[in-house]
Design an enzyme around this catalytic site. Sequence first.
Site, mmCIF file in Angstrom:
data_model
loop_
_atom_site.group_PDB
_atom_site.id
_atom_site.type_symbol
_atom_site.label_atom_id
_atom_site.label_comp_id
_atom_site.label_asym_id
_atom_site.label_seq_id
_atom_site.Cartn_x
_atom_site.Cartn_y
_atom_site.Cartn_z
ATOM 1 N N ARG A 29 6.805 -7.601 -4.341
ATOM 2 C CA ARG A 29 6.751 -7.033 -2.982
ATOM 3 C C ARG A 29 8.141 -7.184 -2.392
ATOM 4 O O ARG A 29 8.708 -8.283 -2.377
ATOM 5 C CB ARG A 29 5.719 -7.775 -2.132
ATOM 6 C CG ARG A 29 5.823 -7.438 -0.655
ATOM 7 C CD ARG A 29 4.649 -7.921 0.158
ATOM 8 N NE ARG A 29 3.491 -7.071 -0.043
ATOM 9 C CZ ARG A 29 2.472 -6.955 0.809
ATOM 10 N NH1 ARG A 29 2.477 -7.643 1.943
ATOM 11 N NH2 ARG A 29 1.447 -6.163 0.553
ATOM 12 N N GLN A 58 -2.439 -0.667 -2.692
ATOM 13 C CA GLN A 58 -3.367 -0.398 -1.590
ATOM 14 C C GLN A 58 -4.110 0.908 -1.848
ATOM 15 O O GLN A 58 -5.315 1.026 -1.609
ATOM 16 C CB GLN A 58 -2.584 -0.301 -0.273
ATOM 17 C CG GLN A 58 -3.460 -0.059 0.942
ATOM 18 C CD GLN A 58 -4.331 -1.264 1.262
ATOM 19 O OE1 GLN A 58 -3.834 -2.374 1.345
ATOM 20 N NE2 GLN A 58 -5.627 -1.056 1.442
ATOM 21 N N ARG A 65 -9.074 -4.468 -3.278
ATOM 22 C CA ARG A 65 -7.744 -4.789 -3.807
ATOM 23 C C ARG A 65 -7.902 -5.601 -5.089
ATOM 24 O O ARG A 65 -7.194 -5.386 -6.068
ATOM 25 C CB ARG A 65 -6.925 -5.591 -2.772
ATOM 26 C CG ARG A 65 -6.626 -4.842 -1.462
ATOM 27 C CD ARG A 65 -5.693 -3.663 -1.700
ATOM 28 N NE ARG A 65 -4.457 -4.080 -2.341
ATOM 29 C CZ ARG A 65 -3.413 -4.621 -1.696
ATOM 30 N NH1 ARG A 65 -3.432 -4.748 -0.397
ATOM 31 N NH2 ARG A 65 -2.325 -4.974 -2.346
ATOM 32 N N ASP A 107 -2.411 2.721 10.313
ATOM 33 C CA ASP A 107 -1.763 1.469 9.921
ATOM 34 C C ASP A 107 -0.984 0.978 11.137
ATOM 35 O O ASP A 107 -0.805 1.711 12.125
ATOM 36 C CB ASP A 107 -0.832 1.727 8.710
ATOM 37 C CG ASP A 107 -0.189 0.460 8.157
ATOM 38 O OD1 ASP A 107 -0.647 -0.652 8.490
ATOM 39 O OD2 ASP A 107 0.795 0.582 7.391
ATOM 40 N N HIS A 118 3.040 1.924 -1.093
ATOM 41 C CA HIS A 118 2.121 0.791 -1.311
ATOM 42 C C HIS A 118 1.032 1.251 -2.280
ATOM 43 O O HIS A 118 -0.132 1.411 -1.920
ATOM 44 C CB HIS A 118 1.530 0.357 0.037
ATOM 45 C CG HIS A 118 0.876 -0.991 0.029
ATOM 46 N ND1 HIS A 118 0.797 -1.789 -1.098
ATOM 47 C CD2 HIS A 118 0.261 -1.693 1.027
ATOM 48 C CE1 HIS A 118 0.173 -2.919 -0.783
ATOM 49 N NE2 HIS A 118 -0.173 -2.878 0.488
HETATM 50 N N1 CP Z 1 -2.803 -4.544 3.029
HETATM 51 C C1 CP Z 1 -1.963 -5.469 2.548
HETATM 52 O O1 CP Z 1 -1.175 -5.219 1.630
HETATM 53 O O2 CP Z 1 -2.069 -6.678 3.148
HETATM 54 P P1 CP Z 1 -1.078 -7.920 2.963
HETATM 55 O O3 CP Z 1 0.229 -7.556 3.608
HETATM 56 O O4 CP Z 1 -1.790 -9.056 3.676
HETATM 57 O O5 CP Z 1 -0.899 -8.208 1.515
HETATM 58 N N1 NVA Z 2 3.016 -0.717 6.735
HETATM 59 C C1 NVA Z 2 2.722 -2.124 6.639
HETATM 60 C C2 NVA Z 2 1.712 -2.388 5.584
HETATM 61 C C3 NVA Z 2 1.285 -3.817 5.459
HETATM 62 C C4 NVA Z 2 0.314 -4.030 4.349
HETATM 63 C C5 NVA Z 2 3.993 -2.889 6.373
HETATM 64 O O1 NVA Z 2 4.802 -2.427 5.557
HETATM 65 O O2 NVA Z 2 4.200 -3.933 6.976
#
Ligand code: CP
Ligand code: NVA
Length: 302
Positions: free
Chosen positions: A105, A135, A288, A220, A132
């Site tokens: 990440r 997700q 997930r 989101d 992502h």
């Molecule tokens: N939706 C998601 O990726 O959540 P986190 O940021 O908690 O991993």
């Molecule tokens: N768009 C958000 C998603 C978190 C899972 C971010 O990047 O913070």
Amino acid sequence: MKPIRHYLSLMDVSAVELRQLVARAVQMKRGDATDATADLLRNQTAALVFEKSSTRTRMSFETGIAQLGGHAIFIAPADSHLARGEPVEDTARVLSRMARLIVMRTGAHERVQRMAEYATVPVINALSDFNHPCQMLADIQTYFEARGDLTGRRVAWVGDGNNVCHSWMNAARQLDFHLAIATPAGYAPDAEHAAACAAHIALGFEPAAAVADADLVVTDSWFSMGQEAEKAAREAAFAGFCVDQTLMARAADDALFMHCLPAYRGFEVAAEVIDGPQSVVWDQAENRLHAQKALMEFLLRR
Ligand code: CP
Ligand code: NVA
């Protein structure tokens, strides 16, 4: 030996493979696949390199890796040499000598691309500023379980044209559905990506128009990780983009609501919607785990 497959984007699998992955995730969720997968990672490790915060992604990967018989090693920036300037390329080669899998990440998408370029084990993108894709697997599984296939459906994205939106745009291409995107001016998705997805998306600035007759409404946070300094400006720009009951009433009667979480009630979504009967956010979160187990199996069993 077959070449290594990475998963940095939903476009890294074919539409056929995507459907197989989702079907396998559903099977794993039912518990039908336990015997076949319990030893997949036995005596092996997976490196979780997280340069941003996470609740769901870390929890689901660590749980999934344990259920596949392996051990996850979580590498946070503060504990590793990445934040002190060790190149991603070197990290990729070192981790590959020990781990069977790398889950990353990060911020800039090119960091996970460089990890994949230099790794000799599969690399999974666990979120970047651009997309992502993990997700997205869970969200597709959630819709399939609740309503069946997405092909031919109408999906509305209301809010920021961000990383999760970019992955929904890829899903529209892969599964052949229509995605109506409503963002404030200046917050549209990446233009090059929008051009690539043009046949399946419509860009606009009106939430009410985007959600009209939609089978699914998705949003989101208005403030993604790394955008903390923009909070005040974003809050002003996104006024009118809260998914509330009035907006949901414009969608189809049996429309679902999705949010990848974390959610900020009263901002991008009203409590009455996210905590209401159309919301499937907890299924998304649980899926997930199942979707990523199916993904890890797909990448490792080659
Ligand atoms: N939706 C998601 O990726 O959540 P986190 O940021 O908690 O991993
Ligand atoms: N768009 C958000 C998603 C978190 C899972 C971010 O990047 O913070």
